[in-house]
Every structure is written in structure tokens, then in C-alpha cells.
Write an enzyme that holds these catalytic residues in place. Sequence first.
Site, PDB file in Angstrom:
ATOM      1  N   LYS A   1      65.813  60.456  63.965  1.00  0.00           N
ATOM      2  CA  LYS A   1      66.649  61.472  63.328  1.00  0.00           C
ATOM      3  C   LYS A   1      65.978  62.851  63.352  1.00  0.00           C
ATOM      4  O   LYS A   1      66.653  63.871  63.311  1.00  0.00           O
ATOM      5  CB  LYS A   1      66.962  61.094  61.884  1.00  0.00           C
ATOM      6  CG  LYS A   1      67.602  59.725  61.677  1.00  0.00           C
ATOM      7  CD  LYS A   1      69.007  59.663  62.207  1.00  0.00           C
ATOM      8  CE  LYS A   1      69.815  58.478  61.688  1.00  0.00           C
ATOM      9  NZ  LYS A   1      69.302  57.151  62.065  1.00  0.00           N
TER      10      LYS A   1
HETATM   11  C1  LIG Z   1      69.968  56.023  62.397  1.00  0.00           C
HETATM   12  C2  LIG Z   1      69.159  54.991  63.087  1.00  0.00           C
HETATM   13  C3  LIG Z   1      69.719  54.157  64.078  1.00  0.00           C
HETATM   14  C4  LIG Z   1      71.189  54.189  64.411  1.00  0.00           C
HETATM   15  O1  LIG Z   1      71.562  55.380  65.053  1.00  0.00           O
HETATM   16  P1  LIG Z   1      73.125  55.785  65.072  1.00  0.00           P
HETATM   17  O2  LIG Z   1      73.135  57.125  65.690  1.00  0.00           O
HETATM   18  O3  LIG Z   1      73.551  55.791  63.638  1.00  0.00           O
HETATM   19  O4  LIG Z   1      73.829  54.747  65.856  1.00  0.00           O
HETATM   20  C5  LIG Z   1      68.894  53.262  64.733  1.00  0.00           C
HETATM   21  N1  LIG Z   1      67.585  53.162  64.428  1.00  0.00           N
HETATM   22  C6  LIG Z   1      67.013  53.926  63.481  1.00  0.00           C
HETATM   23  C7  LIG Z   1      65.577  53.738  63.172  1.00  0.00           C
HETATM   24  C8  LIG Z   1      67.775  54.866  62.792  1.00  0.00           C
HETATM   25  O5  LIG Z   1      67.204  55.628  61.853  1.00  0.00           O
END
Ligand SMILES: *Cc1c(COP(=O)(O)O)cnc(C)c1O
Length: 463
Positions: free
Chosen positions: A112
Amino acid sequence: MRYVSTRGQSPAVGFVDAVLAGLAPDGGLYVPETWPAFTREEIAGFAGRPYYEVAAAVMGAFAGDEIAPATLTEMCREAYATFKHAAVVPLVQLGPDTFMAELWHGPSLAFKDVAMQILARLYDHVLGQQNRVQTILCATSGDTGGAAVEAFRGRKHVKVIALFPEGRISEVQRRFMTTAADANVACVAVRGTFDDCQAIVKQAFQDQALRQAVDLSGVNSINFARIAAQAVYYFTSAVALGAPDRSVSFCVPSGNFGDAFAGFVASRMGLPIARIVVATNSNDILAHAFEDGRYARGQVHATMSPAMDIQSASNFERLYFEAVGRDAAVTAQAFEGFNTTGVIEVPADALSVMRQMFRGVGVGEDDTAKAIVATLNSSGQLIDPHTAVAVSALGRAADTPGPVVVLSTAHASKFPEDVAKVSGLMPQLPRGAADLADRPERFDRLAAETETIKAYVRTFAEA
Ligand SMILES: *Cc1c(COP(=O)(O)O)cnc(C)c1O
């Protein structure tokens, strides 16, 4: 570049307005009116360039003339200087034709950060120009909150409220949010699931009075700038493996479908992507949608990959919109219906459009654990449970054309108990975060009630 809503009832807006709004007023998601594209030569030219330059090129294609190119390049340079690896998103090799893109070298150790670090700088720049202070309301399944707090803490023009499902995220995830002492940050443990948190955020956004009173904004993956920022590592990874002369596949651990959808965006921009495997944990609504066309919400199960404990994948609406030929009326009907029925039957022709690129695989807890052990044994890499879901899914999607890049979305130390239990190795926090457990925490607890949380938002924003 103009942005239209997938539900067709809001006027088209520019890049800055689409980014600041998050969700469109009609409840839809913004998408560009047309997809910008690079030539083969432009894509080939990304090879060997610093990550931030590729980011500036990709983001610039979406920002159009609303952000000066030099300003955007500077923002990207600063954003990616917060990453602890000189490549920003390095590739490591897991097997003969399998690679892993490490997306977790940023401040909160999850992917993120890649989008949030640039988003925070975009916000502060634009809001500063407009002399505004916005309140960002964000639902987190664990990692978005930490990344948002790290990126926005201390910024002048933004207040951040992170809602997380109490007891359903790891302690390390929680501490990345709750240990920020900055006055512009508030964290709320909601007695409910991530889907409850996300639904409350959506309802708050539909309250026009609140929206205006506190100048509400969203940075969940419904925000198009995040998608654009996530398309960047598809380019850098694919180019490192021979694109545009060779097409590359990706395997993506998915929850809200933002990360995987960013791959679709990269392909629309001209990157040759052969296949995207959408890997889910046992909350496998998305995996089913791609396999049998039935997108049906079930009970949320708690798993060791909590950032993917999601039964309502917001960005699926963007793909659906594309797959039905950008018919906003059809999209609105499907997703407004989903709110009440919890089911969408994807029409056969739209499903076949989706399956030109996507496959879905759901992975249970035992197979996730096995993938952690198998990857450690075969490559020496200690992967986190989200990444392990993707590694396991790839094993079941054996016909995926190579080379394949697995997106590694979090550092194993964000989920130390589960990783240690399964592998026998305790993953260590990287040096910069080593004192996380000693920092004091600060957060509030609230019921999963929209009105309660709206009142909290008002009070914090007006303080
Ligand atoms: C948010 C997240 C995901 C999923 O990503 P999306 O964009 O919501 O599909 C997968 N792995 C981790 C560690 C995340 O923080």
C-alpha cells in the site's frame, strides 16, 4: 484527461477532482474517459530507468496537464526515496520462469505504501494550492491504514481517520497506525468486519451534508490515483523481463481487486500482459467470479492473510464496466443490485472478455501454509501469508504462460506469529521498525454503526 463514473450519473471531472473525490457522487468509481497508451518504443525506454521516472511517466499520462511534469517528477522522486531498496520494487527469482516483485520496501512494509506515498504528496500539493483542508476517511483491512498514516501524518492540508475491524488485523499492522502521535491522525477500532468498515465509509460518502461539512475524501483503492500508481510496477517488472518484446504474466494476491486491476490498466496502456491470476484466500468471491461468472457475497472468514478477508471487491466494478462495453446503466444496475442481493451474475459475453486476461484461484489455509514452507525450502525466501496465497494459486494455474511475476505484497514480519508457526522461523522487523512494539498506541473503539461513526468524523474534522 477526463474521468467518468462507472454508474454514469455524475458529470465527468478532471484528474485532480477525481482523485480528491475518491468515490463519485453517484456511488460509482471514476475511470478515465479513454485509456492513455505508450508506444512500444516508450515502453522499451523504461528499461534501466530509475523507478520514480517510470512512475512520473505513468502518472503523468493520467494527470494530463493538471500537474506540471517537473512537479510530478519531484513528488515521485521524494515518494520513492522513502523506500529502503534502491530498486524500489526489486525482482527476485523463485524458480526457472517465476519471479517475485517485492512491493514492501516502503515505510509500513506492505505494498500500500507504493501508492500512498505518492498520493499523500499529490493531496498536499493540490490542497495547498486550493487553500483547503480535507478529511480522509479510510477503511482498512490492515495495511491501507498503516500506509495512509505513514504517508499523511504531519501533513498540513489533510486529516486522516482510519477505521479498522477490531481484532481482525495483526498487532504489527495495528501498531503501524496507532503509534503515530500526530494530531492530524485518528484511528478507530470498529466492532465488525472490514466489509462493515467499507460499507460505513461508502455511506458516509453518500451523505452530501457531511461530505461538504468536513470536505471528505477517500484513499481506499477506489481512488483512481492509487490504481495508476500501482500500474507502475507492472511496467518496471515486465520490462526487466523482456517486455515489450516478450509478454509477461502476473499472479496477484487479491482482496479489493485494486492491485490486480492495475495490471489490466497497464495492459490497456500497451504493456503486453499474457495473463493475470487473481489469487484469493478462502474469501473467494472474486476467484469464483472469474471461474463461473457468479459474483456472490458470502460470510467473511478470518484467515492468516487478513488484508484479503474481503467479500466485496470494490474495484471489480471497474472491470465489469469495461467488460460490458462501458455501459454505465448496466453497471449501475448490477452493483446497486449487489448492495441488496449480494449477487451479480456476470453475463456470458462479459465473462469471456474478463477471461481473456484473468483467471481466479481460491486458496485455503493449509495450502497457504504449505506455500510458505515450500518457498523457503526451494528458494530460501521467507514469504508472508498474502504472498503465499499467490504462490499457491500459481501452482494450481499451471497453464499460466511464463515468465510469471508473483506480486509480494507484505514483509513476513507484519504477520510474525503465523509465519513462525508455519515455518519455524521468526521473521524480524527491518531495522527502522524494530522498536514498533515499544511505541505507545492511541485509538478509539466504536460500534459498526454508520451514524456513530459519522458523528465521530464530524467531531474530529471540526476539532
Ligand atoms: C491490500 C492488500 C492486498 C490486497 O490488495 P487489493 O488491491 O485490495 O486486491 C494483498 N496483500 C496485502 C498484504 C495487502 O495489504
